[in-house]
Design a protein around this motif. Structure first.
Motif, mmCIF file in Angstrom:
data_model
loop_
_atom_site.group_PDB
_atom_site.id
_atom_site.type_symbol
_atom_site.label_atom_id
_atom_site.label_comp_id
_atom_site.label_asym_id
_atom_site.label_seq_id
_atom_site.Cartn_x
_atom_site.Cartn_y
_atom_site.Cartn_z
ATOM 1 N N THR A 287 -1.694 -2.975 -0.201
ATOM 2 C CA THR A 287 -1.772 -2.521 1.189
ATOM 3 C C THR A 287 -1.515 -1.017 1.250
ATOM 4 O OG1 THR A 287 0.588 -2.584 1.731
ATOM 5 C CG2 THR A 287 -0.610 -4.664 1.882
ATOM 6 N N ASN A 288 -1.865 -0.423 2.392
ATOM 7 C CA ASN A 288 -1.297 0.861 2.797
ATOM 8 C C ASN A 288 -0.496 0.579 4.051
ATOM 9 O OD1 ASN A 288 -4.278 2.827 2.176
ATOM 10 N ND2 ASN A 288 -2.526 2.528 0.864
ATOM 11 N N MET A 289 0.778 0.867 4.001
ATOM 12 C CA MET A 289 1.594 0.756 5.213
ATOM 13 C C MET A 289 1.955 2.168 5.617
ATOM 14 S SD MET A 289 1.879 -2.501 5.931
ATOM 15 C CE MET A 289 3.339 -2.817 6.899
ATOM 16 N N PRO B 222 5.738 4.745 -1.233
ATOM 17 C CA PRO B 222 4.566 5.458 -1.736
ATOM 18 C C PRO B 222 3.313 5.162 -0.915
ATOM 19 C CG PRO B 222 5.003 3.546 -3.106
ATOM 20 C CD PRO B 222 6.032 3.530 -2.012
ATOM 21 N N ARG B 223 3.436 4.571 0.241
ATOM 22 C CA ARG B 223 2.355 4.140 1.132
ATOM 23 C C ARG B 223 1.559 2.986 0.557
ATOM 24 N NH1 ARG B 223 -2.914 6.039 4.435
ATOM 25 N NH2 ARG B 223 -3.873 6.395 2.434
ATOM 26 N N ILE B 224 1.098 3.114 -0.698
ATOM 27 C CA ILE B 224 0.487 1.939 -1.326
ATOM 28 C C ILE B 224 1.631 0.999 -1.656
ATOM 29 C CG2 ILE B 224 -0.659 1.057 -3.398
ATOM 30 C CD1 ILE B 224 -2.228 3.576 -3.582
ATOM 31 N N LEU B 225 1.602 -0.189 -1.074
ATOM 32 C CA LEU B 225 2.665 -1.158 -1.363
ATOM 33 C C LEU B 225 2.038 -2.493 -1.737
ATOM 34 C CD1 LEU B 225 5.176 -0.489 1.578
ATOM 35 C CD2 LEU B 225 5.547 0.041 -0.841
ATOM 36 N N GLU C 61 3.421 -0.063 -7.984
ATOM 37 C CA GLU C 61 2.917 -0.968 -6.936
ATOM 38 C C GLU C 61 1.602 -1.614 -7.379
ATOM 39 O OE1 GLU C 61 4.612 -1.748 -4.224
ATOM 40 O OE2 GLU C 61 6.214 -0.301 -4.624
ATOM 41 N N HIS D 197 -0.667 11.188 3.085
ATOM 42 C CA HIS D 197 -1.816 11.439 2.229
ATOM 43 C C HIS D 197 -2.907 10.405 2.444
ATOM 44 C CE1 HIS D 197 0.731 8.667 -0.061
ATOM 45 N NE2 HIS D 197 -0.356 8.270 -0.672
ATOM 46 N N ASN E 187 4.922 6.951 6.931
ATOM 47 C CA ASN E 187 5.003 5.947 5.866
ATOM 48 C C ASN E 187 6.401 5.748 5.299
ATOM 49 O OD1 ASN E 187 2.129 5.897 6.056
ATOM 50 N ND2 ASN E 187 2.079 7.669 4.719
#
Ligand code: HEM
Ligand code: HEM
Ligand code: SF4
Ligand code: SF4
Ligand code: SF4
Ligand code: SF4
Lengths: 82, 395, 363
Positions: free
Chosen positions: B117-119, C66-69, B23, C133, C95
């Motif tokens: 981002t963090n989603m 992975p939450r970070i996108l 990512e 996390h 997430n």
């Protein structure tokens, strides 16, 4: 008291605390209401108007927020001084 | 664009779980900021430490939250992350999105930030990760003019969050998404302008399964419950048995109150002794349904261990009706804030203040009477106080 | 697209409008059956159906992220949602990403499209969901370990429990990169918490200029900090300090980072639901494992050991904490082969509640 006068007084109050105490909104509202005899609501309104135009600003440190006089850097970045 | 060798991070591109390194590198194809994030992170992996400086004061004019300042401690080596602030965008309740509407945010973020981002963040906001100070005002104007707004940070009301609730869950006793949206809209001022000793969080779960972990991480946990019996569809119970469920072991034997029995044909519940824990319902959703009056239990005080140990929320109002515009809830919340604001030192969460000042003075201040549902057990020592009004014999 | 000028930004900006109303974001089948769901059925760890009183059905495919996108990846997900889900998508509180459709035949197509994009289906029912996390070295100044890196290494190893294999009950993994615990990991079945282990070092010259002394003293939960008037700074009592890093948060010249001493602890047995035993805090299983990036093999195998011991020993529907309550902590340490140390015995605020006050226990 005229609003502008109140604002100047608030500014002085915040300036006097600089480096000594981190003021929260409530400290200003309570402190100025006592000092000037204005209603807390009026103080709050005046203070908020000052924050909206960058005469005061919210600051943050160590998990808690406070109200301060903006730095020159902040004012420049917001386009409030050149 | 600078090309970084990343032998350590490359190891984390391997394997079946989605890779955050991929990512980062996707964003790094077009963003110098993301590219330097990759470079600095590789160095962190080599040196086993982070290279970020603490906070700093950044934000949009008039707001005291929604942006978290972040600067690299190695700005010369990694200029792209010299500023790398977080922008919290308040999520719609339930985190459903129409694709066009989310694309709008993505397009803006590619223009004004790192493309990372963090989603979503742990509180619930969409987190836009990596933005320069001078991008904040124009990004804010673009975002708000399209109908979105920033979430909370600092000593403010943090962005309320909820489970999926009535939108797609048969167990929702309350309209968690609507309550969440209503509180968010009603208290915009508290979200954006930090006025309190510390943070305050609401989380709303439709039932005791608590899919937003409200009981562990919200100063005010709102958890749906019911007052009637559990309706049993005996035919469907038989279907579960036929399909191989060992009803005595898995349901009756695990009921914490021992209020169920099953004779191989009929499942019986002694409803008066049921504590509404949701175990049986969650395992036999087709056969069992709550009935009767619905509402919420209001609990208070949970937080992570900093500073004096973690707390789970405590029941203060065992049952409250939850109908728009949720006046009773809001009146209660406002009384809670007033008492907390009057009694807390900076950085004290409501749970800590209740511990210090005593549950009684808190309950009195917010006008909630003592009820056995508030405690697991009464006190075990004889050292208690009597106030004049207790002695002068109302009781 | 070009950046707005200052003038344009001033003219366009609005304040205090809040998020868009959720009703604009709901798929039609959800709006129609809002509050009228009857039951649901889980087909596989990645797919389920909810059935409404009206008979309408909505199928959900849940996939990992992975939450970070990167925006590019989110666009790829939105394209899938446009193709198969009438242009709607949802994220869960852990997430995961959910694709919903009324057409059963779309389910395998969505699953394949998401998997091709790199996001496998899973996380529903008795198994692992996504590991929540925090930020770690990617973004936070307090981090004693990275977050995403550890999560990636752990989830690669226990991956089958997300996509296909069952555990006795739902199992929630979490990771916090310092004791602030932004993810609130203190009520997870199994959580990794990064910790510091040495008293912070003070740069007195900088403290003088950068820190408010009373705030710094007030930040310490154990009252280990006192004024040092000679240096116009503070001093730390090493017998009282428990390396929480709280002082560093309010006063950066008190540096807590020690790359060779920092690492992680593992805690187990927490849960948030009130089902059966009620919510529980996680408790200490392993006090320290050193940081070993990029893949932290020692942490990964410790997590796997606990998970597999639980999988083999627990009864159906028992969460990790319920299993340990039943067998006793002494049996937990025996069965997992984890060493019991002084660090395991509580000496913080609620210590006395944790000492054994019964003559009955196991060997
Ligand atoms: C007193 C304890 C805490 C402190 C001092 C603290 C401090 C911080 C800091 C410094 C960051 C910035 C990380 C970054 O640079 O992106 C952060 C992020 C964040 N924190 Fe906390 N935090 C605390 C507890 C919590 C708790 C208990 C929660 C939620 C239940 C939480 C939710 C968040 C969220 C949502 C973020 C954004 C990034 C993320 O989702 O990981 N924090 N916190
Ligand atoms: C058969 C039983 C269960 C079903 C069908 C179920 C269903 C669901 C659903 C639909 C969600 C997504 C809701 C959302 O994201 O807002 C969810 C999330 C969650 N559930 Fe459950 N639940 C069950 C049992 C449990 C239990 C026993 C617990 C814990 C005691 C639990 C804890 C959670 C948590 C923490 C989440 C948020 C994490 C996530 O999004 O994956 N659930 N559950
Ligand atoms: S908390 Fe209860 S109502 Fe809400 S999604 Fe979870 S199971 Fe459903
Ligand atoms: S809800 Fe819980 S207490 Fe009530 S009958 Fe079911 S298992 Fe027993
Ligand atoms: S847990 Fe600690 S290190 Fe991690 S993001 Fe939160 S404050 Fe930062
Ligand atoms: S690390 Fe924590 S315990 Fe140690 S001095 Fe700092 S605040 Fe106090």
């Amino acid at each position: 008291m005229e609003k502008d006068e109140l604002k100047d007084k608030i500014f002085e109050f915040v300036q006097a605390a600089k480096g000594k105490k981190k003021l929260k909104e409530k400290d200003i509202i309570k402190g100025m209401a006592e000092k000037t005899g204005e209603t807390p609501d009026n103080v709050k309104k005046a203070m908020r108007e000052m924050i909206d135009i960058g005469r005061l600003m919210y600051s943050y440190g160590g998990g808690s927020s406070s109200v301060e006089i903006p730095s020159e850097e902040y004012l420049r970045e917001k386009g409030l001084i050149k | 664009m600078k090309k970084y060798e990343t032998p350590l991070l490359n190891e984390l591109e391997k394997g079946p779980w989605p890779s955050f390194v991929k990512e980062l590198k996707k964003a790094a194809k077009t963003s110098e900021m993301a590219n330097d994030e990759v470079g600095q992170l590789e160095k962190s992996f080599r040196d086993k430490r982070g290279y970020w400086k603490h906070g700093g004061i950044v934000g949009v004019l008039g707001y005291g939250g929604g942006v978290i300042g972040r600067y690299s401690s190695l700005p010369n080596e990694f200029p792209g992350v010299a500023h790398f602030h977080t922008v919290r965008i308040n999520q719609p309740s339930g985190m459903f999105y129409k694709t066009d509407s989310l694309r709008t945010i993505l397009d803006l973020w590619d223009e004004y930030g790192s493309g990372l981002t963090n989603m979503h963040g742990s509180t619930g906001d969409m987190v836009l990760l990596g933005c320069r100070t001078e991008a904040l005002e124009p990004l804010f104007a673009e975002v708000t003019s399209r109908g979105w707004d920033l979430g909370g940070s600092g000593s403010a009301l943090r962005t309320p969050a909820c489970c999926v609730g009535k939108a797609r869950c048969e167990w929702a006793n309350i309209d968690a998404m609507d309550i969440c949206n209503d509180l968010t809209q009603t208290y915009q001022d508290y979200v954006h302008r930090p006025a309190w000793p510390y943070k305050f969080k609401f989380k709303i779960a439709g039932c005791a399964v608590d899919c937003v972990a409200s009981i562990a991480r919200a100063d005010c946990s709102i958890i749906g419950t019911w007052k009637g019996n559990i309706a049993v569809d005996q035919d469907v119970v038989k279907d579960y048995a036929k399909a191989g469920m060992n009803i005595n072991a898995e349901i009756v034997g695990m009921c914490p109150t021992g209020c169920m029995s099953y004779d191989g044909k009929t499942l019986t519940i002694d409803d008066e002794n049921c504590s509404r824990c949701m175990h049986c319902i969650s395992k036999m959703t087709k056969a069992l349904r709550p009935t009767g009056e619905r509402g919420a239990s209001i609990l208070i005080g949970s937080k992570a261990p900093i500073v004096v140990g973690s707390l789970l929320s405590w029941v203060i109002v065992p049952f409250m009706k939850m109908e728009p515009p949720y006046t009773e809830l809001k009146e209660l919340a406002e009384k809670i804030w007033e008492w907390w604001d009057d009694n807390a030192k900076p950085r004290e969460r409501i749970g800590e203040v209740i511990e210090l000042k005593g549950m009684r003075s808190f309950l009195e201040a917010i006008g909630v009477p003592p009820q056995p549902q508030q405690v697991l057990a009464p006190r075990k020592d004889p050292f208690f106080f009597w106030k004049d009004e207790d002695l002068n014999g109302k009781k | 697209m070009a950046w707005l000028t200052e003038q344009e930004a001033k003219a366009k900006r609005k304040t205090d409008i809040g998020p868009p109303h959720y009703s604009k974001m709901l798929p039609p089948v959800i709006s129609k059956n809002y509050g009228k769901w009857k039951y649901h059925e889980v087909f596989t760890p990645g797919t389920m159906v909810h059935v409404a009183e009206s008979g309408d059905k909505v199928y959900t495919v849940r996939v990992a992220s992975p939450r970070i996108l990167a925006t590019e990846s989110i666009r790829a997900m939105l394209d899938i949602a446009d193709k198969y889900c009438d242009g709607y998508i949802r994220w869960t509180t852990r997430n995961n990403v959910e694709f919903m459709t009324t057409r059963e035949e779309n389910v395998p197509l969505i699953k394949k499209a998401a998997e091709d994009a790199g996001y496998p289906a899973g996380g529903i029912g008795s198994g692992l969901s996504n590991m929540v996390h925090t930020q770690g070295w990617v973004h936070c100044h307090s981090a004693a370990a990275d977050a995403s890196g550890l999560v990636k290494a752990i989830m690669d190893e226990v991956y089958p429990y997300f996509t296909e294999k069952k555990l006795p009950a739902k199992t929630r993994l979490a990771l916090a990169c310092c004791v602030n615990m932004c993810g609130a990991v203190h009520c997870s079945d199994l959580a990794v918490v990064a910790i510091h282990r040495k008293v912070p070092e003070i740069n007195h010259d900088l403290v003088k200029n950068m820190c408010e002394i009373p705030t710094t003293i007030g930040a310490c939960p154990t009252r280990a900090i006192s004024p040092d008037p000679a240096k116009k700074s503070v001093k730390i009592n090493p017998d009282k300090c428990m390396y929480c890093g709280n002082c560093f948060t309010v006063c950066p010249p008190i540096d807590i980072h020690r790359p060779e001493e920092d690492g992680v602890a593992i805690v187990v047995g927490g849960k948030v639901g009130s089902l059966r035993k009620g919510p529980m805090f996680s408790k200490l299983a392993i006090p320290y494992i050193k940081n070993n990036p990029p893949r932290w093999p020692e942490v990964v195998s410790a997590v796997k050991n606990i998970l597999e011991t639980y999988a083999n020993d627990a009864r159906k529907h028992e969460r990790i904490g319920e299993w340990i309550d039943r067998i006793g902590w002494e049996s937990f340490f025996k069965k997992t082969g984890i060493e019991f140390t002084y660090q395991h015995i509580d000496d913080f605020t609620f210590a006395r509640d944790t000492f054994r006050t019964s003559a009955a226990f196991k060997w």
